[in-house]
Design an enzyme around this catalytic site. Structure first.
Site, PDB file in Angstrom:
ATOM      1  N   ARG A  43       0.841  -1.202  -0.118  1.00  0.00           N
ATOM      2  CA  ARG A  43      -0.042  -0.173  -0.021  1.00  0.00           C
ATOM      3  C   ARG A  43       0.886   1.340   0.057  1.00  0.00           C
ATOM      4  O   ARG A  43       0.419   2.217  -0.670  1.00  0.00           O
ATOM      5  CB  ARG A  43      -1.178  -0.188   1.257  1.00  0.00           C
ATOM      6  N   ASN A  62     -11.249  16.901   1.313  1.00  0.00           N
ATOM      7  CA  ASN A  62     -12.029  15.725   0.915  1.00  0.00           C
ATOM      8  C   ASN A  62     -13.471  16.155   0.944  1.00  0.00           C
ATOM      9  O   ASN A  62     -13.616  17.158   1.661  1.00  0.00           O
ATOM     10  CB  ASN A  62     -11.769  14.636   1.790  1.00  0.00           C
ATOM     11  N   THR A  63     -14.354  15.592   0.113  1.00  0.00           N
ATOM     12  CA  THR A  63     -15.802  15.912   0.361  1.00  0.00           C
ATOM     13  C   THR A  63     -16.462  14.484   0.874  1.00  0.00           C
ATOM     14  O   THR A  63     -16.001  13.525   0.544  1.00  0.00           O
ATOM     15  CB  THR A  63     -16.373  16.449  -0.767  1.00  0.00           C
ATOM     16  N   HIS A  64     -17.408  14.861   2.085  1.00  0.00           N
ATOM     17  CA  HIS A  64     -18.001  13.752   2.520  1.00  0.00           C
ATOM     18  C   HIS A  64     -19.422  13.885   2.782  1.00  0.00           C
ATOM     19  O   HIS A  64     -19.834  14.938   3.227  1.00  0.00           O
ATOM     20  CB  HIS A  64     -17.266  13.367   4.110  1.00  0.00           C
ATOM     21  N   ASP A 122      -6.448  14.422   6.947  1.00  0.00           N
ATOM     22  CA  ASP A 122      -5.348  14.167   7.517  1.00  0.00           C
ATOM     23  C   ASP A 122      -5.102  12.380   7.599  1.00  0.00           C
ATOM     24  O   ASP A 122      -5.869  11.868   6.802  1.00  0.00           O
ATOM     25  CB  ASP A 122      -5.627  14.825   9.139  1.00  0.00           C
ATOM     26  N   ASP A 168     -11.701  10.523   7.696  1.00  0.00           N
ATOM     27  CA  ASP A 168     -12.852  11.795   7.867  1.00  0.00           C
ATOM     28  C   ASP A 168     -12.836  12.342   9.182  1.00  0.00           C
ATOM     29  O   ASP A 168     -13.653  12.758   9.573  1.00  0.00           O
ATOM     30  CB  ASP A 168     -14.427  11.274   7.655  1.00  0.00           C
TER      31      ASP A 168
END
Ligand code: GRF
Length: 201
Positions: free
Chosen positions: A66, A108-110, A142, A146
């Site tokens: 990863r 980010n969008t959550h 981060d 989320d």
């Protein structure tokens, strides 16, 4: 001079589409210099290509670990020298190499009102919990799921007869507007992060 955005996607790309349309206006203050994905053959990449935006795909299974994948994703983004990276429906967690390169300048969008309902099933979890209001959150990325500092939020009502699809569609209408407005303000006005508090301008 307009800011350089790299947008990372994994699916349909309606948030990307909203950013593409916003960035077509010179006064928006940003242009999308590349769109990256963790999977090939998705509609979001078609949207980018139809607007002649360069694309790249970095697939986890092509890498031994990863961390190697994260290094490759980081390098792919770095080639475009972004001022800000936008995760717009990107369904992978980014790791330490990525955050070393782009920490503090990746959003980010959550599809939920964080800190409630983080993770992959934010819409379903809000519905199952019986929430009467849900919404969307733009956050600084981060190393948690989320958990980053919140930049902006918008609320939408949950209807009694909603299922996951109808609620998600309502959230996505608000999400597209919030994401484009927030990213535009960030690039035009600048932002600072002080602990958990984010201030634009
Ligand atoms: C958005 O609701 C995003 O928050 C979630 O997945 C959806 C992506 O939608 N993680 P799209 O690909 O931008 O249409």
């Amino acid at each position: 001079m307009s800011a350089r955005l790299v947008v990372l996607v994994s699916g349909e790309g309606t948030n990307l589409q909203a950013l593409i349309e916003a960035a077509q206006q010179a006064e928006y203050g940003a242009r999308i210099v590349a769109v990256g994905s963790d999977r090939p053959g998705i509609k979001a990449l078609d949207r980018a290509e139809s607007h002649e935006i360069p694309t790249f795909t970095v697939v986890t299974r092509d890498y031994a670990t990863r961390m190697d994948w994260d290094d490759a994703l980081t390098a792919a983004c770095q080639r475009y020298e972004p001022d800000l990276i936008v995760l717009a429906g990107f369904m992978k967690l980014v790791g330490a190499p990525f955050l070393r390169a782009f920490g503090g300048r990746c959003v980010n969008t959550h599809p939920a009102l964080l800190p409630s309902f983080p993770g992959t099933h934010g819409v379903r979890d809000a519905l199952e919990h019986g929430a009467k209001v849900s919404g969307c959150t733009v956050l600084i990325v981060d190393d948690g799921v989320d958990t980053g500092p919140i930049v902006a939020q918008a609320a939408v009502p949950v209807h009694d007869d909603d299922d996951e699809k109808t609620l998600h569609e309502r959230i996505k209408v608000a999400e597209r507007a919030l994401l484009t407005e927030t990213v535009g303000r960030m690039v035009r006005e600048g932002w600072c992060v002080d602990g958990r508090k984010v201030r634009i301008g």
